[in-house]
Design a protein around this motif. Sequence first.
Motif, PDB file in Angstrom:
ATOM      1  N   GLY A  12       0.806  -1.215   0.000  1.00  0.00           N
ATOM      2  CA  GLY A  12       0.000   0.000   0.000  1.00  0.00           C
ATOM      3  C   GLY A  12       0.834   1.258   0.000  1.00  0.00           C
ATOM      4  N   THR A  13       0.255   2.320   0.519  1.00  0.00           N
ATOM      5  CA  THR A  13       0.890   3.631   0.519  1.00  0.00           C
ATOM      6  C   THR A  13       1.266   4.023   1.944  1.00  0.00           C
ATOM      7  N   TYR A  43     -10.213   0.749   3.029  1.00  0.00           N
ATOM      8  CA  TYR A  43      -8.816   0.436   3.302  1.00  0.00           C
ATOM      9  C   TYR A  43      -8.654  -0.165   4.691  1.00  0.00           C
ATOM     10  N   TYR A  64      -5.175  -0.707   7.502  1.00  0.00           N
ATOM     11  CA  TYR A  64      -3.904  -0.043   7.776  1.00  0.00           C
ATOM     12  C   TYR A  64      -2.958  -0.982   8.519  1.00  0.00           C
ATOM     13  N   ARG A 104      -1.408   2.319   4.185  1.00  0.00           N
ATOM     14  CA  ARG A 104      -2.812   2.191   3.816  1.00  0.00           C
ATOM     15  C   ARG A 104      -2.941   1.163   2.690  1.00  0.00           C
ATOM     16  N   ILE A 105      -3.745   0.125   2.930  1.00  0.00           N
ATOM     17  CA  ILE A 105      -3.845  -1.007   2.011  1.00  0.00           C
ATOM     18  C   ILE A 105      -5.294  -1.172   1.568  1.00  0.00           C
ATOM     19  N   SER A 106      -5.527  -1.221   0.269  1.00  0.00           N
ATOM     20  CA  SER A 106      -6.886  -1.413  -0.226  1.00  0.00           C
ATOM     21  C   SER A 106      -7.312  -2.867  -0.037  1.00  0.00           C
TER      22      SER A 106
END
Length: 236
Positions: A32-33, A52, A54, A109-111
């Motif tokens: 993720g970001t 999302y 986390y 942050r992960i979808s």
Amino acid sequence: MARQDHQGGSYSGYPAHIIYTDSNPDRFVSMGTLMTFPKDTVLYRAGEIPDYCYYIKTGLVKSFEYTDEGEERIYSLVDEGSLLLELSALLRTPLPMTFATATKVTAVRISSGALLDAFSSQPEVMSDFLWSVNAKFLSILEQLRQSASQSADWKVCNLLMIFANRFGVDYDGKVLIREKLSQQKMADLLRVSRITVVRAVKELKDMGLVEQVNGYYCIRNMEKLRQHMRYSDALQ
């Protein structure tokens, strides 16, 4: 899951109030970001469907709701090294609590789509996911057990031990908790009145087990505090 305490032993088990799931960071950073959130940033509002989840790299996230009187009722603190909202994001289900940063937080942050893709390409991710869900389930069970079987005095001691384990630093042979822990916050976490916490803390101070240094709690001797907890437990 175990963390080293400040007397050379280990603190094992699933603390009722700080959730730590010990996931593998390398597996999540690339999914993720990486983001940074200041304190009091809302990551999820109660009733919404999260897009999302986390992975918490540093800092703490609190889950809470507001009472009818407008007071904040804290349910847990999610620690670094843990996944947050993973099951709800995957199943597309809302939660009844709000999640906000209790400190400055860095998180990946992960979808939900990235999480699903990782399940098929990286079997270890599924293991971490299940470990995280299981750790939270055991934490909830421990909260229920302590609520039903332990005295308020024991609960206050246990909470101080948990925070000493997470935030404690050596202070002339004692353990200084380098995180502000107000009596109201302790009451919110323990679901007891502030007066109950005031009385318990006063007793600990009178016994020479706990002191305050510049507004921070300091445990004078971890082992003696454990002994006091065992004594309190035996009286139940």
